[in-house]
Design an enzyme around this catalytic site. Structure first.
Site, PDB file in Angstrom:
ATOM      1  N   SER A  82      22.371 -43.956 145.354  1.00 39.78           N
ATOM      2  CA  SER A  82      22.883 -42.467 145.674  1.00 39.78           C
ATOM      3  C   SER A  82      23.524 -42.223 146.571  1.00 39.78           C
ATOM      4  O   SER A  82      23.543 -40.750 147.040  1.00 39.78           O
ATOM      5  CB  SER A  82      21.170 -41.687 145.534  1.00 39.78           C
ATOM      6  OG  SER A  82      20.826 -42.045 147.117  1.00 39.78           O
ATOM      7  N   SER A 123      23.068 -33.970 139.805  1.00 42.69           N
ATOM      8  CA  SER A 123      23.451 -33.679 141.400  1.00 42.69           C
ATOM      9  C   SER A 123      24.423 -32.672 141.219  1.00 42.69           C
ATOM     10  O   SER A 123      25.161 -32.457 140.383  1.00 42.69           O
ATOM     11  CB  SER A 123      24.023 -34.847 141.790  1.00 42.69           C
ATOM     12  OG  SER A 123      24.677 -34.869 143.088  1.00 42.69           O
ATOM     13  N   GLU A 125      26.900 -32.916 143.314  1.00 37.74           N
ATOM     14  CA  GLU A 125      28.243 -33.711 143.507  1.00 37.74           C
ATOM     15  C   GLU A 125      28.923 -33.571 141.900  1.00 37.74           C
ATOM     16  O   GLU A 125      30.138 -33.782 142.065  1.00 37.74           O
ATOM     17  CB  GLU A 125      27.673 -35.200 143.787  1.00 37.74           C
ATOM     18  CG  GLU A 125      27.447 -35.176 145.192  1.00 37.74           C
ATOM     19  CD  GLU A 125      28.668 -35.022 146.169  1.00 37.74           C
ATOM     20  OE1 GLU A 125      29.583 -35.940 146.067  1.00 37.74           O
ATOM     21  OE2 GLU A 125      28.463 -34.046 146.891  1.00 37.74           O
ATOM     22  N   TYR A 147      30.187 -42.307 142.205  1.00 39.44           N
ATOM     23  CA  TYR A 147      28.834 -41.657 142.089  1.00 39.44           C
ATOM     24  C   TYR A 147      28.710 -40.376 141.349  1.00 39.44           C
ATOM     25  O   TYR A 147      27.947 -40.357 140.405  1.00 39.44           O
ATOM     26  CB  TYR A 147      28.342 -41.647 143.486  1.00 39.44           C
ATOM     27  CG  TYR A 147      26.764 -40.621 143.520  1.00 39.44           C
ATOM     28  CD1 TYR A 147      25.599 -41.411 143.329  1.00 39.44           C
ATOM     29  CD2 TYR A 147      27.036 -39.136 143.666  1.00 39.44           C
ATOM     30  CE1 TYR A 147      24.196 -40.513 143.034  1.00 39.44           C
ATOM     31  CE2 TYR A 147      25.684 -38.450 143.673  1.00 39.44           C
ATOM     32  CZ  TYR A 147      24.507 -39.022 143.356  1.00 39.44           C
ATOM     33  OH  TYR A 147      23.310 -38.443 143.408  1.00 39.44           O
TER      34      TYR A 147
HETATM   35  P1  NAP Z   1      16.917 -42.219 147.599  1.00 41.05           P
HETATM   36  O1  NAP Z   1      16.320 -42.142 148.632  1.00 41.05           O
HETATM   37  O2  NAP Z   1      18.477 -42.942 147.665  1.00 41.05           O
HETATM   38  O3  NAP Z   1      16.173 -43.205 146.581  1.00 41.05           O
HETATM   39  C1  NAP Z   1      16.772 -43.886 145.577  1.00 41.05           C
HETATM   40  C2  NAP Z   1      15.542 -44.616 144.917  1.00 41.05           C
HETATM   41  O4  NAP Z   1      16.341 -45.346 143.620  1.00 41.05           O
HETATM   42  C3  NAP Z   1      14.944 -45.681 145.816  1.00 41.05           C
HETATM   43  O5  NAP Z   1      13.789 -45.829 145.585  1.00 41.05           O
HETATM   44  C4  NAP Z   1      15.519 -47.161 145.113  1.00 41.05           C
HETATM   45  O6  NAP Z   1      14.906 -48.300 145.326  1.00 41.05           O
HETATM   46  C5  NAP Z   1      15.856 -46.772 143.935  1.00 41.05           C
HETATM   47  N1  NAP Z   1      16.799 -47.717 143.182  1.00 41.05           N
HETATM   48  C6  NAP Z   1      18.112 -47.927 143.484  1.00 41.05           C
HETATM   49  N2  NAP Z   1      18.633 -48.780 142.469  1.00 41.05           N
HETATM   50  C7  NAP Z   1      17.682 -49.113 141.632  1.00 41.05           C
HETATM   51  C8  NAP Z   1      17.764 -49.718 140.585  1.00 41.05           C
HETATM   52  N3  NAP Z   1      18.707 -50.797 140.250  1.00 41.05           N
HETATM   53  N4  NAP Z   1      16.441 -50.063 139.623  1.00 41.05           N
HETATM   54  C9  NAP Z   1      15.396 -49.226 140.265  1.00 41.05           C
HETATM   55  N5  NAP Z   1      15.357 -48.678 141.305  1.00 41.05           N
HETATM   56  C10 NAP Z   1      16.498 -48.329 142.003  1.00 41.05           C
HETATM   57  O7  NAP Z   1      17.354 -40.836 146.766  1.00 41.05           O
HETATM   58  P2  NAP Z   1      16.788 -39.639 146.790  1.00 41.05           P
HETATM   59  O8  NAP Z   1      17.391 -38.776 147.884  1.00 41.05           O
HETATM   60  O9  NAP Z   1      15.251 -39.595 146.735  1.00 41.05           O
HETATM   61  O10 NAP Z   1      17.332 -38.865 145.565  1.00 41.05           O
HETATM   62  C11 NAP Z   1      16.509 -39.262 144.167  1.00 41.05           C
HETATM   63  C12 NAP Z   1      17.504 -39.148 143.089  1.00 41.05           C
HETATM   64  O11 NAP Z   1      17.888 -37.794 143.002  1.00 41.05           O
HETATM   65  C13 NAP Z   1      18.595 -40.049 142.807  1.00 41.05           C
HETATM   66  O12 NAP Z   1      18.953 -40.179 141.673  1.00 41.05           O
HETATM   67  C14 NAP Z   1      19.851 -39.036 143.543  1.00 41.05           C
HETATM   68  O13 NAP Z   1      20.968 -39.812 142.932  1.00 41.05           O
HETATM   69  C15 NAP Z   1      19.450 -37.583 143.002  1.00 41.05           C
HETATM   70  N6  NAP Z   1      19.823 -36.654 143.611  1.00 41.05           N
HETATM   71  C16 NAP Z   1      19.729 -36.590 145.212  1.00 41.05           C
HETATM   72  C17 NAP Z   1      19.886 -35.414 145.879  1.00 41.05           C
HETATM   73  C18 NAP Z   1      19.513 -35.262 147.181  1.00 41.05           C
HETATM   74  O14 NAP Z   1      20.328 -34.493 148.056  1.00 41.05           O
HETATM   75  N7  NAP Z   1      18.658 -36.116 147.952  1.00 41.05           N
HETATM   76  C19 NAP Z   1      20.728 -34.231 145.133  1.00 41.05           C
HETATM   77  C20 NAP Z   1      20.773 -34.420 143.779  1.00 41.05           C
HETATM   78  C21 NAP Z   1      20.326 -35.522 143.077  1.00 41.05           C
HETATM   79  P3  NAP Z   1      15.163 -49.123 146.818  1.00 41.05           P
HETATM   80  O15 NAP Z   1      13.997 -48.674 147.539  1.00 41.05           O
HETATM   81  O16 NAP Z   1      14.662 -50.430 146.117  1.00 41.05           O
HETATM   82  O17 NAP Z   1      16.451 -49.298 147.260  1.00 41.05           O
HETATM   83  O1  F7E Z   2      27.188 -36.210 153.149  1.00 37.95           O
HETATM   84  C1  F7E Z   2      29.940 -35.411 155.494  1.00 37.95           C
HETATM   85  C2  F7E Z   2      30.323 -36.144 154.069  1.00 37.95           C
HETATM   86  O2  F7E Z   2      26.105 -38.508 152.726  1.00 37.95           O
HETATM   87  C3  F7E Z   2      27.469 -34.900 153.313  1.00 37.95           C
HETATM   88  C4  F7E Z   2      23.424 -37.583 148.038  1.00 37.95           C
HETATM   89  O3  F7E Z   2      21.973 -37.280 148.074  1.00 37.95           O
HETATM   90  O4  F7E Z   2      23.626 -35.229 148.278  1.00 37.95           O
HETATM   91  C5  F7E Z   2      24.208 -36.246 148.904  1.00 37.95           C
HETATM   92  O5  F7E Z   2      25.620 -36.729 148.753  1.00 37.95           O
HETATM   93  C6  F7E Z   2      28.743 -34.603 153.861  1.00 37.95           C
HETATM   94  C7  F7E Z   2      29.761 -34.889 153.213  1.00 37.95           C
HETATM   95  O6  F7E Z   2      25.601 -36.278 151.330  1.00 37.95           O
HETATM   96  C8  F7E Z   2      29.535 -38.015 157.835  1.00 37.95           C
HETATM   97  O7  F7E Z   2      31.771 -36.430 154.058  1.00 37.95           O
HETATM   98  C9  F7E Z   2      30.666 -36.178 157.956  1.00 37.95           C
HETATM   99  O8  F7E Z   2      30.968 -34.060 153.083  1.00 37.95           O
HETATM  100  O9  F7E Z   2      24.905 -36.405 153.777  1.00 37.95           O
HETATM  101  P1  F7E Z   2      25.940 -36.873 152.814  1.00 37.95           P
HETATM  102  P2  F7E Z   2      26.395 -36.111 150.038  1.00 37.95           P
HETATM  103  O10 F7E Z   2      27.695 -36.971 149.970  1.00 37.95           O
HETATM  104  O11 F7E Z   2      26.570 -34.528 150.162  1.00 37.95           O
HETATM  105  C10 F7E Z   2      23.915 -35.040 146.855  1.00 37.95           C
HETATM  106  C11 F7E Z   2      23.745 -33.574 146.010  1.00 37.95           C
HETATM  107  C12 F7E Z   2      23.841 -36.356 146.102  1.00 37.95           C
HETATM  108  O12 F7E Z   2      23.232 -36.266 144.878  1.00 37.95           O
HETATM  109  C13 F7E Z   2      23.782 -37.407 146.722  1.00 37.95           C
HETATM  110  O13 F7E Z   2      22.855 -38.606 146.043  1.00 37.95           O
HETATM  111  O14 F7E Z   2      28.849 -34.887 155.216  1.00 37.95           O
HETATM  112  N1  F7E Z   2      29.845 -36.259 156.522  1.00 37.95           N
HETATM  113  N2  F7E Z   2      30.299 -37.226 158.577  1.00 37.95           N
HETATM  114  C14 F7E Z   2      29.104 -37.428 156.655  1.00 37.95           C
HETATM  115  N3  F7E Z   2      28.231 -38.067 155.745  1.00 37.95           N
HETATM  116  C15 F7E Z   2      27.582 -39.044 156.202  1.00 37.95           C
HETATM  117  N4  F7E Z   2      26.841 -39.847 155.030  1.00 37.95           N
HETATM  118  N5  F7E Z   2      27.984 -39.772 157.404  1.00 37.95           N
HETATM  119  C16 F7E Z   2      28.678 -39.192 158.519  1.00 37.95           C
HETATM  120  O15 F7E Z   2      28.891 -39.798 159.463  1.00 37.95           O
END
Ligand code: NAP
Ligand code: F7E
Length: 323
Positions: A82, A123, A125, A147
């Site tokens: 993710s 997402s 994204e 991603y």
């Molecule tokens: P996260 O904290 O990164 O958790 C990802 C989970 O997926 C972890 O439990 C990880 O297990 C598991 N995983 C990774 N690869 C795997 C595999 N090959 N087989 C089985 N499990 C696996 O993500 P999150 O923030 O909770 O997000 C949950 C979901 O929502 C993800 O699909 C993410 O892409 C999506 N999403 C997140 C956001 C956000 O802002 N948080 C927004 C939109 C969508 P391990 O602990 O073993 O690594």
């Molecule tokens: O970055 C900027 C970076 O890595 C947010 C995932 O949960 O949300 C997440 O994706 C922004 C970006 O999240 C740093 O360039 C600046 O513009 O926290 P992020 P993300 O890429 O938005 C979406 C909805 C998902 O689905 C994804 O799984 O912050 N940024 N400086 C940085 N980002 C990181 N990580 N580290 C920096 O130092």
């Protein structure tokens, strides 16, 4: 008693969703892949209530077995690679887990328990280089990272299995949501952790990438309620889940440092190492459909979210110091 299977149980959302479902009286199964060392920090407090099933999204046989064991009424597919930044250095793995992994799980559902209800974690994204603002369910996708491309695949294969096999499958298009349980590499947690360490004298500077990116940030605890609500509807549909407000990374930084009485400009260094090959500049979601159909609205504000995260990290380091 209703039964649910959560993939991604050890992640941020998996832990909040498990809490929500356990509170509703569900029997909760969590798919967990093998790790050399324990990684159950987010779910340690629930470990006696969840039944863990070993498995991996890239291994169809383990998913078939998991559904055979759990026989779930509801399946929440939260597992993914993710972290957007790492999807450029591991594009193939990201595709195998985040894209094809969804097909593996849908295949297992189709073969073993086709009457289960299936939720896919789509997402914001996927909107990437946005073609309209705010983004809603009908906004075309323009993914900007391996991603995001993988998530577009996962989104459409979820719709395709519904249309091809009449499965109950739906996706939530969730905008960024955060919490004290957020992975440390994501920008919000990197900032709250860095602010806490700087305040306590454990770190001198915080290196970040693009401070001008805008995100629609909400609280993970609010967002998992929307996932559950989606699976309670008569008809499976897609929903955007967002706060409807957008902020720059710089605003997040400024408020987080201000919360501990510090000026961010004294500590933050912009480092090209954290810039991305292709950036998503502006995300802003319109979740009016979720409000109308699901009755869903976010509760936690941007300022409250930052306060919650900074205070949690301060507490963590104070406890470590006193040991
Ligand atoms: P996260 O904290 O990164 O958790 C990802 C989970 O997926 C972890 O439990 C990880 O297990 C598991 N995983 C990774 N690869 C795997 C595999 N090959 N087989 C089985 N499990 C696996 O993500 P999150 O923030 O909770 O997000 C949950 C979901 O929502 C993800 O699909 C993410 O892409 C999506 N999403 C997140 C956001 C956000 O802002 N948080 C927004 C939109 C969508 P391990 O602990 O073993 O690594
Ligand atoms: O970055 C900027 C970076 O890595 C947010 C995932 O949960 O949300 C997440 O994706 C922004 C970006 O999240 C740093 O360039 C600046 O513009 O926290 P992020 P993300 O890429 O938005 C979406 C909805 C998902 O689905 C994804 O799984 O912050 N940024 N400086 C940085 N980002 C990181 N990580 N580290 C920096 O130092």
């Amino acid at each position: 008693m209703k039964k649910a299977l959560i993939t991604g149980i050890t992640g941020q959302d998996g832990s909040y969703l498990a809490e929500l479902l356990l509170n509703k009286g569900y029997k909760v199964y969590g798919l967990k892949r093998r790790t050399a060392l324990p990684n159950v920090e987010n779910i340690n407090h629930l470990k006696n209530e969840i039944e863990f099933i070993p498995g991996d999204l890239t291994d169809l046989s383990s998913l078939i077995e998991a559904i055979n064991i759990a026989k779930p009424d509801e399946i929440y597919n939260l597992a993914a690679q993710s972290f957007v930044a790492d999807s450029w250095s591991q594009p193939i793995l990201t595709g195998e887990i985040t894209a094809l992994g969804v097909t593996n799980l849908l295949e297992a559902v189709k073969r073993v328990k086709p009457e289960s209800r299936f939720y896919q974690a789509s997402s914001s994204e996927m909107f990437g280089k946005v073609v309209e603002t705010p983004q809603k369910e009908s906004t075309p996708f323009y993914p900007r990272s391996p991603y995001a491309v993988a998530k577009v695949y996962g989104h459409w294969i979820t719709i395709n299995y519904r249309e091809s096999y009449n499965l109950y499958t739906c996706s939530g298009i969730l905008f960024n949501h955060e919490s004290p349980r957020r992975g440390i590499e994501f920008v919000t947690r990197k900032i709250s952790d860095g602010v806490a360490r700087i305040k306590l004298g454990l770190q001198r500077e915080l290196r970040l990438g693009n401070l001008k990116a805008n995100r629609d940030w909400g609280f993970a605890g609010d967002y998992v309620k929307a996932m559950w609500l989606m699976l309670q509807q008569d008809t499976p549909e897609e929903f955007v889940i967002a706060t409807g407000k957008t902020h720059t990374v710089e605003e997040f930084v400024e408020i987080a440092f201000r919360h501990v009485g510090l000026n961010w400009q004294d500590f933050v260094i912009q480092d090209p190492a954290f810039m991305r090959p292709a950036e998503v500049d502006l995300l802003l979601g319109d979740s009016s459909k979720a409000k109308r159909v699901l009755g869903w609205e976010p509760n936690v504000t941007f300022e409250h979210l930052i306060k919650m995260m900074v205070e949690s990290d301060l507490e963590k380091y104070k406890c470590k110091k006193s040991k």
